[in-house]
Write a protein that holds these residues in place. Structure first.
Motif, mmCIF file in Angstrom:
data_model
loop_
_atom_site.group_PDB
_atom_site.id
_atom_site.type_symbol
_atom_site.label_atom_id
_atom_site.label_comp_id
_atom_site.label_asym_id
_atom_site.label_seq_id
_atom_site.Cartn_x
_atom_site.Cartn_y
_atom_site.Cartn_z
ATOM 1 N N PRO A 85 48.028 28.980 33.144
ATOM 2 C CA PRO A 85 46.816 29.732 33.457
ATOM 3 C C PRO A 85 45.632 28.921 33.363
ATOM 4 O O PRO A 85 45.337 28.057 32.460
ATOM 5 N N GLY A 86 44.597 29.007 34.434
ATOM 6 C CA GLY A 86 43.327 28.131 34.378
ATOM 7 C C GLY A 86 43.357 26.782 35.171
ATOM 8 O O GLY A 86 42.323 26.483 35.592
ATOM 9 N N VAL A 87 44.570 26.427 35.510
ATOM 10 C CA VAL A 87 44.536 25.187 36.324
ATOM 11 C C VAL A 87 43.950 25.330 37.855
ATOM 12 O O VAL A 87 43.180 24.675 38.272
ATOM 13 N N MET A 88 44.510 26.557 38.469
ATOM 14 C CA MET A 88 43.751 26.705 39.677
ATOM 15 C C MET A 88 42.346 26.880 39.561
ATOM 16 O O MET A 88 41.505 26.496 40.584
ATOM 17 N N GLU A 89 41.629 27.519 38.507
ATOM 18 C CA GLU A 89 40.267 27.649 38.467
ATOM 19 C C GLU A 89 39.574 26.497 38.494
ATOM 20 O O GLU A 89 38.569 26.282 39.031
ATOM 21 N N ARG A 90 40.244 25.732 37.798
ATOM 22 C CA ARG A 90 39.721 24.251 37.383
ATOM 23 C C ARG A 90 39.605 23.512 38.784
ATOM 24 O O ARG A 90 38.856 22.570 38.995
ATOM 25 N N LEU A 91 40.567 23.497 39.747
ATOM 26 C CA LEU A 91 40.826 23.050 40.798
ATOM 27 C C LEU A 91 39.927 23.581 42.088
ATOM 28 O O LEU A 91 39.939 23.224 43.323
ATOM 29 N N GLY A 92 39.209 24.908 41.752
ATOM 30 C CA GLY A 92 38.378 25.433 42.590
ATOM 31 C C GLY A 92 39.027 26.634 43.516
ATOM 32 O O GLY A 92 38.596 26.999 44.309
ATOM 33 N N GLU A 149 39.161 34.634 41.653
ATOM 34 C CA GLU A 149 37.774 34.945 41.973
ATOM 35 C C GLU A 149 37.077 34.289 42.912
ATOM 36 O O GLU A 149 36.340 34.618 43.622
ATOM 37 N N ALA A 150 37.199 32.815 43.096
ATOM 38 C CA ALA A 150 36.732 31.935 44.082
ATOM 39 C C ALA A 150 37.209 32.283 45.374
ATOM 40 O O ALA A 150 36.758 32.374 46.346
ATOM 41 N N LEU A 151 38.533 32.567 45.405
ATOM 42 C CA LEU A 151 39.321 32.611 46.971
ATOM 43 C C LEU A 151 38.950 34.136 47.266
ATOM 44 O O LEU A 151 38.968 34.245 48.721
ATOM 45 N N ARG A 152 38.723 35.055 46.497
ATOM 46 C CA ARG A 152 38.659 36.363 47.365
ATOM 47 C C ARG A 152 37.217 36.396 47.946
ATOM 48 O O ARG A 152 36.872 37.233 48.675
ATOM 49 N N GLN A 153 36.280 35.485 47.455
ATOM 50 C CA GLN A 153 34.894 35.517 48.459
ATOM 51 C C GLN A 153 35.281 34.841 49.861
ATOM 52 O O GLN A 153 34.359 35.423 50.626
ATOM 53 N N LEU A 154 36.322 33.953 49.880
ATOM 54 C CA LEU A 154 36.505 33.614 51.110
ATOM 55 C C LEU A 154 37.458 34.429 51.716
ATOM 56 O O LEU A 154 37.387 34.616 53.222
ATOM 57 N N LEU A 162 43.214 38.591 50.291
ATOM 58 C CA LEU A 162 44.411 37.938 50.124
ATOM 59 C C LEU A 162 45.151 38.411 48.773
ATOM 60 O O LEU A 162 44.511 38.900 47.816
ATOM 61 N N VAL A 163 46.264 38.310 49.034
ATOM 62 C CA VAL A 163 47.184 38.926 47.879
ATOM 63 C C VAL A 163 47.667 37.492 47.064
ATOM 64 O O VAL A 163 48.239 36.550 47.565
ATOM 65 N N TYR A 164 47.183 37.374 45.886
ATOM 66 C CA TYR A 164 47.102 36.137 45.134
ATOM 67 C C TYR A 164 48.037 36.459 43.881
ATOM 68 O O TYR A 164 48.055 37.182 43.051
#
Length: 371
Positions: A97-104, A108-113, A117-119
């Motif tokens: 948990p948290g690694v993908m967030e730190r990578l951007g 939450e970041a990707l659903r803006q794009l 997306l089913v994540y």
């Protein structure tokens, strides 16, 4: 048409749970793109034995996929992946948990794009809770959820299992099931979601009977003391005269009656009221009087729920496996072709037997990232 044709899956996972999940989706028609680190790629590539340049394990789990080699820590990594993210239907990741967030690359970041997306995040202990960041492997998950504690060898110690139950049954299968449910939900709402798949959580389902006993006040189960943990003569492994084994599961009375008649168990030990320890010893003595082949012949065609414990080699060669076509699909890597891993898809959802090819590291990086 396979049911998932037209879907794009981005797979950031490595080793077993995530790659097996994306393999199942690929077999059902999805296009799967692996995102791997440059130079080394998925850790599974270096395992032994080899099939060409990579491991046979990697080839088994990743046939029919594409591979991008990309340093996710690079400043422009998210920018390079953005076109694929906007087009993707499913994303699978297996970091803590948290690694993908730190990578951007967090949800939450990707659903803006891409709001559709089913994540799917697969972890050992989930996205929250005291164990969320604890490093563990399959053996740890089954140890801490009570599964391992209910197995016992001759010396009373837990027995090391030969299957990766947490990875596959607690990780892969729930991931695929929930991805499909999320895609169905998206059909209705138009929106994707974030799936928190915790392997440890999902193992408790397998102990439904023990949980029921404990929660109801009937008592928490013990190794060697319950029906399926060795407490009954009707659910046991017995040694034959040639040091092979019979897996005997004649639980219901009709099967028990047939079984005890065939093995010529003394009448007193056939009675359900007979002491379990004495009945087990009596059955063991009878099974030890003949070879595995002799028992197999006696049990053939009888309703006894008994099997000779097979080796993996014997199981693969079983005529039933051949008749079911379990190993008709093949995979190719390093100039070699072997039988592919069977996956739990109904034949109606799969193509005719095909040859899958395991991807070379980064072989589709340029064409995919230049779209």
């Amino acid at each position: 048409m396979r049911p998932l044709e037209g879907l794009l899956v981005l797979d950031f996972s490595t080793l077993l749970p995530g790659p097996l999940a994306s393999l199942i989706l690929a077999e059902a028609g999805a296009r799967v793109v692996k995102i791997e680190r440059p130079g080394r790629g998925d850790e599974m590539r270096v395992y032994e034995p080899k099939l060409g340049d990579d491991s046979v394990n990697f080839a088994m789990l990743n046939r029919g996929k594409q591979s991008i080699a990309l340093d996710l820590k690079a400043a422009d990594a998210v920018e390079k992946l953005t076109p694929l993210i906007r087009r993707a239907d499913v994303l699978i990741e297996q970091f803590r948990p948290g690694v993908m967030e730190r990578l951007g690359l967090g949800y939450e970041a990707l659903r803006q794009l891409n709001p559709k997306l089913v994540y799917c995040s697969i972890t050992g202990w989930g996205q929250s809770g005291p164990k969320a960041h604890t490093a563990s492997h399959d053996l740890n998950y089954i140890a801490e959820t009570g599964v391992l504690g209910l197995s016992a060898g001759a010396d009373g110690a837990p027995v090391l299992p030969p299957v990766l139950a947490a990875d596959v049954a607690g990780g892969t299968f729930p991931a695929v099931m929930n991805i499909l449910l999320a895609l169905r939900q998206r059909d209705i709402t138009g929106l994707g979601t974030h799936l928190d798949i915790a392997m440890g959580d999902n193992l408790f389902t397998f102990l439904y009977w023990g949980l029921g006993s404990g929660f109801s006040g009937a008592g928490w189960p013990k190794p060697g003391g319950e029906l399926v943990t060795g407490g009954s003569p009707r659910y046991q492994i017995y040694r034959t005269s040639d040091d092979r084994h019979v897996a005997a599961a004649p639980i219901e009375d009709k099967f028990w009656e047939n079984f005890t008649r065939i093995i010529e168990l003394p009448e007193a030990m056939r009675d359900p009221a007979a002491p379990e320890a004495e009945a087990k010893a009596a059955v063991a003595a009878r099974i030890a009087s003949k070879s595995a082949a002799e028992w197999q012949a006696l049990f053939a065609g009888q309703d006894v729920c008994c099997s000779i414990v097979a080796t993996l080699e014997e199981a693969v060669a079983d005529p039933h496996s051949t008749a079911r076509g379990l190993f008709t699909h093949t995979l190719k890597a390093g100039g070699q072709e072997i039988a592919a891993l069977p996956v739990p898809l109904a034949p109606v959802f799969r193509a005719e037997p095909t040859r899958g090819i395991a991807p070379r590291l980064g072989e589709t990086t340029d064409p995919l990232l230049s779209l």
